[in-house]
Design an enzyme around this catalytic site. Structure first.
Site, PDB file in Angstrom:
ATOM      1  N   ARG A   4     -10.813  14.859  25.707  1.00  0.00           N
ATOM      2  CA  ARG A   4     -10.302  13.679  26.436  1.00  0.00           C
ATOM      3  C   ARG A   4      -8.843  13.343  26.105  1.00  0.00           C
ATOM      4  NH1 ARG A   4     -15.474  11.738  24.910  1.00  0.00           N
ATOM      5  NH2 ARG A   4     -16.897  11.836  26.685  1.00  0.00           N
ATOM      6  N   LYS A  34       2.936  14.876  35.556  1.00  0.00           N
ATOM      7  CA  LYS A  34       1.969  15.569  36.411  1.00  0.00           C
ATOM      8  C   LYS A  34       1.620  16.892  35.739  1.00  0.00           C
ATOM      9  CE  LYS A  34       3.231  14.221  41.137  1.00  0.00           C
ATOM     10  NZ  LYS A  34       3.676  14.816  42.415  1.00  0.00           N
ATOM     11  N   GLU A  92      16.811  21.915  42.910  1.00  0.00           N
ATOM     12  CA  GLU A  92      16.362  20.548  42.618  1.00  0.00           C
ATOM     13  C   GLU A  92      17.547  19.677  42.180  1.00  0.00           C
ATOM     14  OE1 GLU A  92      13.450  19.376  43.341  1.00  0.00           O
ATOM     15  OE2 GLU A  92      12.149  21.132  43.458  1.00  0.00           O
ATOM     16  N   LYS A 112      14.957  11.383  37.318  1.00  0.00           N
ATOM     17  CA  LYS A 112      13.550  11.584  37.697  1.00  0.00           C
ATOM     18  C   LYS A 112      12.639  10.678  36.863  1.00  0.00           C
ATOM     19  CE  LYS A 112       9.573  14.408  38.418  1.00  0.00           C
ATOM     20  NZ  LYS A 112       8.868  15.682  38.410  1.00  0.00           N
ATOM     21  N   ARG A 157       8.303   7.151  44.282  1.00  0.00           N
ATOM     22  CA  ARG A 157       8.321   8.543  43.839  1.00  0.00           C
ATOM     23  C   ARG A 157       8.462   9.512  45.006  1.00  0.00           C
ATOM     24  NH1 ARG A 157       4.564  10.757  38.853  1.00  0.00           N
ATOM     25  NH2 ARG A 157       5.493  12.812  38.709  1.00  0.00           N
ATOM     26  N   ASN A 195      10.574  13.894  47.204  1.00  0.00           N
ATOM     27  CA  ASN A 195      10.192  14.944  48.150  1.00  0.00           C
ATOM     28  C   ASN A 195      11.305  15.299  49.124  1.00  0.00           C
ATOM     29  OD1 ASN A 195       7.603  15.585  47.279  1.00  0.00           O
ATOM     30  ND2 ASN A 195       6.734  13.804  48.306  1.00  0.00           N
ATOM     31  N   HIS A 202      11.577  18.687  50.714  1.00  0.00           N
ATOM     32  CA  HIS A 202      10.338  19.409  50.426  1.00  0.00           C
ATOM     33  C   HIS A 202       9.397  19.563  51.621  1.00  0.00           C
ATOM     34  CE1 HIS A 202      11.761  19.221  46.364  1.00  0.00           C
ATOM     35  NE2 HIS A 202      10.682  19.799  45.872  1.00  0.00           N
ATOM     36  N   HIS A 233       8.195  23.411  51.621  1.00  0.00           N
ATOM     37  CA  HIS A 233       6.824  23.896  51.482  1.00  0.00           C
ATOM     38  C   HIS A 233       6.451  24.827  52.634  1.00  0.00           C
ATOM     39  CE1 HIS A 233       5.913  20.261  48.716  1.00  0.00           C
ATOM     40  NE2 HIS A 233       6.252  21.321  48.013  1.00  0.00           N
ATOM     41  N   HIS A 277      10.989  28.483  45.221  1.00  0.00           N
ATOM     42  CA  HIS A 277      10.938  27.055  45.527  1.00  0.00           C
ATOM     43  C   HIS A 277      12.334  26.419  45.645  1.00  0.00           C
ATOM     44  CE1 HIS A 277       9.344  23.032  45.727  1.00  0.00           C
ATOM     45  NE2 HIS A 277      10.113  22.659  44.717  1.00  0.00           N
TER      46      HIS A 277
HETATM   47  P1  NAD Z   1       8.199  29.581  35.305  1.00  0.00           P
HETATM   48  O1  NAD Z   1       7.565  28.730  34.299  1.00  0.00           O
HETATM   49  O2  NAD Z   1       7.363  30.662  35.912  1.00  0.00           O
HETATM   50  O3  NAD Z   1       9.524  30.216  34.681  1.00  0.00           O
HETATM   51  C1  NAD Z   1      10.260  31.136  35.447  1.00  0.00           C
HETATM   52  C2  NAD Z   1      10.512  32.441  34.673  1.00  0.00           C
HETATM   53  O4  NAD Z   1      11.503  32.208  33.663  1.00  0.00           O
HETATM   54  C3  NAD Z   1       9.277  32.952  33.945  1.00  0.00           C
HETATM   55  O5  NAD Z   1       9.247  34.340  34.006  1.00  0.00           O
HETATM   56  C4  NAD Z   1       9.531  32.495  32.512  1.00  0.00           C
HETATM   57  O6  NAD Z   1       8.847  33.268  31.550  1.00  0.00           O
HETATM   58  C5  NAD Z   1      11.017  32.658  32.404  1.00  0.00           C
HETATM   59  N1  NAD Z   1      11.683  31.845  31.392  1.00  0.00           N
HETATM   60  C6  NAD Z   1      11.398  30.566  31.058  1.00  0.00           C
HETATM   61  N2  NAD Z   1      12.296  30.100  30.188  1.00  0.00           N
HETATM   62  C7  NAD Z   1      13.157  31.104  29.934  1.00  0.00           C
HETATM   63  C8  NAD Z   1      14.297  31.227  29.112  1.00  0.00           C
HETATM   64  N3  NAD Z   1      14.778  30.190  28.416  1.00  0.00           N
HETATM   65  N4  NAD Z   1      14.936  32.409  29.078  1.00  0.00           N
HETATM   66  C9  NAD Z   1      14.495  33.450  29.845  1.00  0.00           C
HETATM   67  N5  NAD Z   1      13.428  33.399  30.647  1.00  0.00           N
HETATM   68  C10 NAD Z   1      12.769  32.227  30.696  1.00  0.00           C
HETATM   69  O7  NAD Z   1       8.761  28.738  36.542  1.00  0.00           O
HETATM   70  P2  NAD Z   1       9.545  27.346  36.628  1.00  0.00           P
HETATM   71  O8  NAD Z   1      10.445  27.497  37.773  1.00  0.00           O
HETATM   72  O9  NAD Z   1      10.087  26.919  35.337  1.00  0.00           O
HETATM   73  O10 NAD Z   1       8.385  26.316  37.010  1.00  0.00           O
HETATM   74  C11 NAD Z   1       7.611  26.474  38.186  1.00  0.00           C
HETATM   75  C12 NAD Z   1       6.282  25.779  37.991  1.00  0.00           C
HETATM   76  O11 NAD Z   1       6.516  24.403  37.728  1.00  0.00           O
HETATM   77  C13 NAD Z   1       5.373  25.859  39.193  1.00  0.00           C
HETATM   78  O12 NAD Z   1       4.075  26.200  38.787  1.00  0.00           O
HETATM   79  C14 NAD Z   1       5.398  24.447  39.745  1.00  0.00           C
HETATM   80  O13 NAD Z   1       4.194  24.082  40.391  1.00  0.00           O
HETATM   81  C15 NAD Z   1       5.622  23.629  38.505  1.00  0.00           C
HETATM   82  N6  NAD Z   1       6.231  22.311  38.777  1.00  0.00           N
HETATM   83  C16 NAD Z   1       5.606  21.213  38.294  1.00  0.00           C
HETATM   84  C17 NAD Z   1       6.139  19.964  38.506  1.00  0.00           C
HETATM   85  C18 NAD Z   1       5.461  18.747  37.934  1.00  0.00           C
HETATM   86  O14 NAD Z   1       5.846  17.626  38.262  1.00  0.00           O
HETATM   87  N7  NAD Z   1       4.487  18.909  37.065  1.00  0.00           N
HETATM   88  C19 NAD Z   1       7.328  19.815  39.237  1.00  0.00           C
HETATM   89  C20 NAD Z   1       7.951  20.955  39.710  1.00  0.00           C
HETATM   90  C21 NAD Z   1       7.391  22.204  39.480  1.00  0.00           C
HETATM   91 MG    MG Z   2      10.215  20.688  43.878  1.00  0.00          MG
END
Ligand code: NAD
Ligand code: MG
Length: 325
Positions: free
Chosen positions: A102, A124, A165, A198, A212, A216, A219, A223, A235
């Protein structure tokens, strides 16, 4: 948001110490294991759980594996899980920490630009299940440490992804727009301003009932573009294309100067044109899970720093899509 810290990995020991955790487990992936895990473990000790790299591992099976390991380690609610990685790792770490017994202590150390300005901020969490982020929770971490040096190993395409972003924030907030106009690059000050922006928006509307939704911006189109490209368009790049469309909608409805967005995207080296037909994008938009009853709801800029969230007529959307193809 509480616990948002800007600095370097060197801050970790004092940040962790304050929480007095019974034990510390770092959740990371194979890429970060190679690049930054050694340094982090040197600073805080603890144990590591390493998952494979990739969005396809952001799923329940991975969470189950990690839950199993945590039970075997004797991890409790008084233990601290630290997510070290991009958005995939921080989303998973948050989901696992929020559900295990939990809720355990949680710290995030985002290492992509996208995670530092977006994914790790706002509480999130989630995994993909029959669709993106279909299973998840709202769970605020005890700390988010934004350590700028971790971006030094980030590949160029991941920087660009995060800049999509950042460009969005620049349209939403005049101060960020001004910073980017002065210097269109990834500086610690810019990352900080975006993350704080943010955090502030989210603080005012944690469960996404109102304000919030301005996050978007770009977006609705993004999407649809990601889907139509079978997720081959990343993205952040899709967001850039979506920003351009939103800018054109703003031009038609409010006389917004869409050229401002175009210049911004050009300065970042982001795309300003999308590769699809207006009709197929609109069809995809109406199917989106966030599209309420198939309506075309847009965040529309009237000016830099001023947007409206509203339903937009199909003719206006199509026109904007045609002008940005
Ligand atoms: P990711 O976590 O897949 O990272 C992208 C790539 O970069 C991966 O291969 C990772 O291993 C590599 N990497 C990470 N840090 C590194 C570093 N310092 N040096 C070298 N390589 C590195 O992708 P992302 O773009 O960071 O995140 C995308 C994810 O985030 C999606 O799943 C998306 O749904 C989520 N997301 C969540 C929210 C939220 O509010 N929770 C908002 C936006 C996106
Ligand atoms: Mg986004």
């Amino acid at each position: 948001m509480e616990g948002l810290i800007f600095g370097s990995l060197e801050e970790l020991p004092s940040v962790v110490e304050k929480l007095r955790p019974h034990r510390v487990v770092i959740l990371t992936n194979t890429t970060l294991e190679r690049l930054w895990l050694g340094k982090v473990m040197e600073l805080v000790g603890g144990e590591a759980i390493v998952i494979p790299d990739g969005e396809e591992h952001k799923r329940l099976e991975t969470a189950v594996n990690v839950w199993n390991m945590l039970v075997d380690m004797g991890f409790t609610r008084r233990s601290l899980l630290v997510g070290l990685g991009g958005g995939v790792v921080t989303d998973l770490a948050g989901f696992i920490a929020s559900t295990y017994m939990r809720g355990t202590m949680l710290g995030l150390v985002p290492t992509t630009l996208l995670a530092q300005v977006d994914a790790a901020i706002g509480g999130k969490t989630g995994v993909n299940f029959r669709g993106k982020n279909m299973i998840g929770t709202f769970y605020l971490p005890d700390f988010v440490l934004i350590a700028h040096e971790t971006l030094s190993t980030l590949p160029g395409e991941e920087v660009l992804n995060g800049l999509g972003e950042v460009a969005k924030y620049a349209v939403l907030k005049g101060k960020i727009y001004g910073m980017v106009r002065k210097f269109p690059g990834m500086t610690p000050e810019l990352v900080r301003e975006c993350a704080l922006f943010k955090a502030k928006v989210v603080e005012e509307d944690f469960m996404e009932a109102g304000k919030r939704r301005i996050l978007n911006l770009g977006h609705t189109t993004a999407h649809a573009i990601e889907k139509l490209s079978d997720y081959r368009i990343k993205h952040g790049l899709a967001v850039a294309m979506g920003l351009m469309v939103a800018a054109k909608v703003g031009e038609h409805l409010y006389g917004f100067d869409a050229g401002k967005v175009e210049e911004l995207l050009n300065a970042f080296g982001l795309p300003t044109r999308h590769p699809f037909e207006a009709g197929e994008i609109v069809r995809e938009m109406r199917l989106d899970k966030k599209a309420w009853r198939g309506r075309l709801v847009f965040v529309v800029p009237e000016d830099i720093g001023k947007v409206h969230v509203e339903e937009v007529g199909e003719e206006v959307v199509k026109r904007a899509l045609e002008e940005t193809a």
